[in-house]
Design a protein around this motif. Structure first.
Motif, PDB file in Angstrom:
ATOM      1  N   PHE A 295       0.852  -1.126  -0.130  1.00  0.00           N
ATOM      2  CA  PHE A 295      -0.036  -0.202   0.068  1.00  0.00           C
ATOM      3  C   PHE A 295       0.785   1.094  -0.190  1.00  0.00           C
ATOM      4  CE2 PHE A 295      -1.471   3.370   2.945  1.00  0.00           C
ATOM      5  CZ  PHE A 295      -2.364   4.011   2.062  1.00  0.00           C
ATOM      6  N   GLU A 325      -7.778   1.937  -0.438  1.00  0.00           N
ATOM      7  CA  GLU A 325      -6.568   0.781  -0.512  1.00  0.00           C
ATOM      8  C   GLU A 325      -6.116   0.658   0.851  1.00  0.00           C
ATOM      9  OE1 GLU A 325      -5.915  -0.752  -3.154  1.00  0.00           O
ATOM     10  OE2 GLU A 325      -7.254   0.533  -4.531  1.00  0.00           O
ATOM     11  N   SER A 333      -3.601   4.554   8.421  1.00  0.00           N
ATOM     12  CA  SER A 333      -2.729   4.589   7.109  1.00  0.00           C
ATOM     13  C   SER A 333      -2.180   5.683   6.425  1.00  0.00           C
ATOM     14  CB  SER A 333      -3.774   3.685   5.883  1.00  0.00           C
ATOM     15  OG  SER A 333      -4.177   2.401   6.372  1.00  0.00           O
TER      16      SER A 333
END
Ligand code: ATP
Ligand code: MG
Length: 697
Positions: A295, A325, A333
């Motif tokens: 990622f 994603e 993230s």
């Protein structure tokens, strides 16, 4: 350097005292002594003793056989009746020596000994080979560990060559401890590492990975990584760990505040996604870890689109990418990505952060239209194109969130322009770096073909560039050159279309002629210019294009027939009687339709360069004769050409005699089918009813 006794767990001290009172030796040993001498509070306590495991067990009320095979017992120092907390548990290991290491990983045997020095001699580094008796405040340091701690040196215990030849993993432990403590490696120790790389290569990838990740999690990973690199040990982890793409990142990892995966992503940040994934799989990283690292790797590319054009729209696109994603939620993230971006010095991070509050992303899931909507409302056919259209719609919504309403999206999808735009985009993109295939034409020739208009009357007209399925044929070979000297499929389509207009007045024939080879874009590219199996592949695309253009139903059905069967016409004389019958039956007795088919195929045969136009197409006459005698040919049972009676017929006829849906009915049908397969002339309703009556009685 002195040990501060207040840093020692009182329970560890009482444990040692108890063993000593029972007549045994007892020491703190290894990492905890090293950490105490450095003034740190150890996180766990290893204790060693000359008591055999069985003797240790007798000294304490509660023990657990956690590692009894190599002499380790876990001892609980919790009060009686209290469940032990982790800080109540201590590993007590009997002094031991190790036998030969024949595999470079583990000793072949271990033996208990009574002398602490012998135990310390089997340990890896001098700084890890100090024992301390906390009851009598006595340090045992036969290998100069204390001095090495003071001098900040990592040195192997005893003969370094022997130590690294025994256990390949020690190499990586040297790097880890020097990264953790910021110590230099003693030159003799370092050259022994270089001499024993083959021993490291025998260590399992999992253990290498564990050491590498522990090194990355220290305060200065670059120190350890540099040692691994200098000695060549890093290259043993896998081919990507050799080059400068890796060494450039060492300093960056020191700056990286993120998780292990983020540091790993920094280490691999100069490699492409495929190389990253391969090396992670080789090192047996878990799927979850790999997902996080990949990622971050793709996020870098995505982020560069933003940083080259840092406006709110591009920020929205980047945030949307993260939403779609993110392996562990958007916020986490994104913050891991920011750690990475800062470490590898990507510019634009501050701009991105400042846009976070007013450039909210839109996730793919929030798109207010589905493939189902396209199928139900716009008559799209299930297939890969749906995804393409949804992607295109999603891209539009990211550009302009106001479009994210079902009615607007349906309208957009319905606009043929959208599909054309996809095709054109694709084609233009490919023009930009056109592969050097022999079937490609000059840019100008291809442009002209894409812009040529096909007019069928009734208001049906279009250019190849308006139909994605047709437009892509500009990139596709028509077939081997001996049959297709014109080489290019879109050129072939044009020639066939022109021929069909010469041979027939019927726009349905022109339509079928133009589209019959659509499947050639979807055949196995590895064997191009061969075009095996394209006939079958053409059918769904002919169907789709017909639906989108809204041509009459009969055009569509006819064009599908031509697509599926045009090669049969060219090879007419090789066809078996059964194949001929099957072909003829698909025209349901219509000679007119059959003639139209022959004409379309003739146009296909003549629509080539290199003198084909002048050759007679005598298949036409041959097939016409056969068609007229088709009743004499054997019937073939196909899905289109079914058994002349149905299960319902049988139920109706025999229900009064007790036949009902179930295995009995199934068996009856099966018997009839077998008989028809052997003698197709039986496939007639009344003949079969007679037959069924006979079998059933
Ligand atoms: P940490 O703080 O990372 O746990 P540690 O020194 O306690 O450091 P461990 O891996 O827990 O390291 O090992 C405990 C002790 O066992 C070490 O201090 C060392 O004396 C010995 N040891 C561990 N691994 C090896 C090895 N591969 N070869 C020789 N001795 C080892
Ligand atoms: Mg330890």
């Amino acid at each position: 350097m002195k040990i501060d006794k207040s840093k020692i767990s009182t329970k560890a001290i009482s444990l040692c005292r108890k063993l000593q009172q029972a007549g045994f030796q007892a020491y703190l040993v290894g990492g905890c002594v090293r950490d105490l001498l450095l003034g740190n509070t150890p996180k766990d306590w290893d204790i060693c003793t000359d008591a055999k495991p069985e003797q240790t067990k007798k000294v304490f009320d509660r023990t657990y056989d956690t590692g009894i095979d190599h002499g380790t017992i876990s001892v609980s120092m919790a009060d009686p009746g209290v469940t032990p907390a982790p800080s109540d548990l201590f590993e007590v290991t009997t002094f031991r020596t190790e036998g030969q290491y024949s595999d470079g990983r583990r000793p072949d045997s271990v033996a208990f000994v009574t002398n602490i020095d012998e135990d310390l001699a089997r340990r890896d580094l001098s700084i890890n080979a100090i024992a301390y008796d906390p009851v009598n405040d006595k340090l045992i340091d036969p290998f100069g560990g204390l001095k090495d701690l003071e001098d900040k040196v990592i040195r192997a215990v005893g003969d370094p060559d022997e130590r690294f030849a025994e256990d390949g993993l020690r190499t990586m432990r040297v790097a880890r401890f020097s990264a953790r403590l910021g110590f230099e490696v003693d030159p003799g120790t370092e050259s022994a590492i270089q001499n024993n790389l083959d021993v490291l290569s025998r260590v399992s990838k999992e253990r290498m990975r564990d050491e590498l990740t522990k090194t990355l999690m220290t305060g200065s990973p670059s120190v350890g990584l540099n040692i691994l690199h200098r000695t060549g040990a890093l290259g043993v982890l896998g081919p990507v760990f050799h080059g400068t793409a890796i060494t450039n990142t060492f300093q960056m990892i020191d700056q990286c505040e993120g998780s292990l995966e983020t540091k790993m992503a920094v280490l691999l940040s100069e490699l492409d996604r495929t190389a990253v994934e391969k090396s992670l799989r080789d090192l047996k990283f878990s799927n979850t870890e790999i997902k996080k690292i990949l990622f971050l790797n793709s996020a870098v590319n995505e982020f560069k689109k933003f940083s080259s054009n840092p406006d709110p729209i591009m920020a929205r696109k980047f945030f949307s990418f993260v939403m779609n994603e993110a392996p562990e939620g958007f916020d986490k993230s994104l913050s891991e990505f920011i750690y990475l971006a800062v470490a590898i010095k990507l510019s634009g991070v501050d701009q991105l952060k400042s846009l976070l509050s007013n450039s909210k992303g839109i996730s793919r899931k929030e798109l207010n239209i589905t493939g189902d909507d396209l199928i139900k409302t716009l008559n799209f056919k299930p297939g890969p194109k749906i995804k393409e259209v949804l992607n295109e719609l999603y891209a539009k919504v990211l550009d302009n969130p106001e479009l994210n309403e079902k009615s607007k999206l349906l309208e957009l999808a319905g606009q043929f322009q959208l599909l054309a735009a996809i095709a054109l985009n694709n084609t233009i993109r490919k023009f930009a770096n056109k592969p050097n295939h022999p079937w490609r034409l000059s840019d100008q020739e291809e442009e002209d073909l894409l812009n040529k208009e096909f007019d069928f009357g009734r208001g049906i007209k279009f250019k190849a560039k308006d139909i994605p399925e047709l437009a892509t044929q500009v990139e596709v070979p028509a077939g081997p050159e001996q049959y297709h000297p014109e080489k290019n499929q879109l050129l072939h389509n044009n020639l066939v279309f022109d021929e069909s207009k010469k041979l027939s007045e019927d726009p349905m024939v022109w339509f079928a002629a133009l589209l019959h080879d659509l499947g050639k874009s979807y055949t196995d590219k590895n064997i191009w210019p061969k075009q095996h199996g394209h006939e079958e592949l053409s059918v769904p695309y002919v169907e789709r294009v017909s639906n989108l253009l809204g041509v009459p139903e009969e055009w569509k059905e006819f064009a599908k027939l031509v697509a599926q069967n045009h090669l049969k016409c060219h090879k007419a004389k090789e066809l078996s009687p059964k194949t001929l019958r099957k072909l003829f039956d698909s025209f349901k007795g219509s000679k007119q339709l059959f003639n139209a088919y022959l004409t379309s195929c003739e146009a296909d045969a003549k629509g080539r360069l290199g003198g084909y136009a002048d050759k007679p197409y005598d298949q036409k006459q041959y097939l016409t004769e056969k068609f007229d005698q088709r009743e004499t040919l054997p019937i073939v049972l196909t899905p289109e050409n079914k058994l002349a009676i149905s299960a319902t017929d049988l139920l109706k006829a025999f229900s009064d005699r007790g036949l009902s849906p179930g295995p009995e009915l199934g068996n009856l049908l099966k018997k009839i089918k077998e008989m028809v397969a052997q003698d197709p002339s039986l496939n007639d309703h009344s003949k079969l009813m007679d037959l069924a009556r006979k079998i059933y009685s």
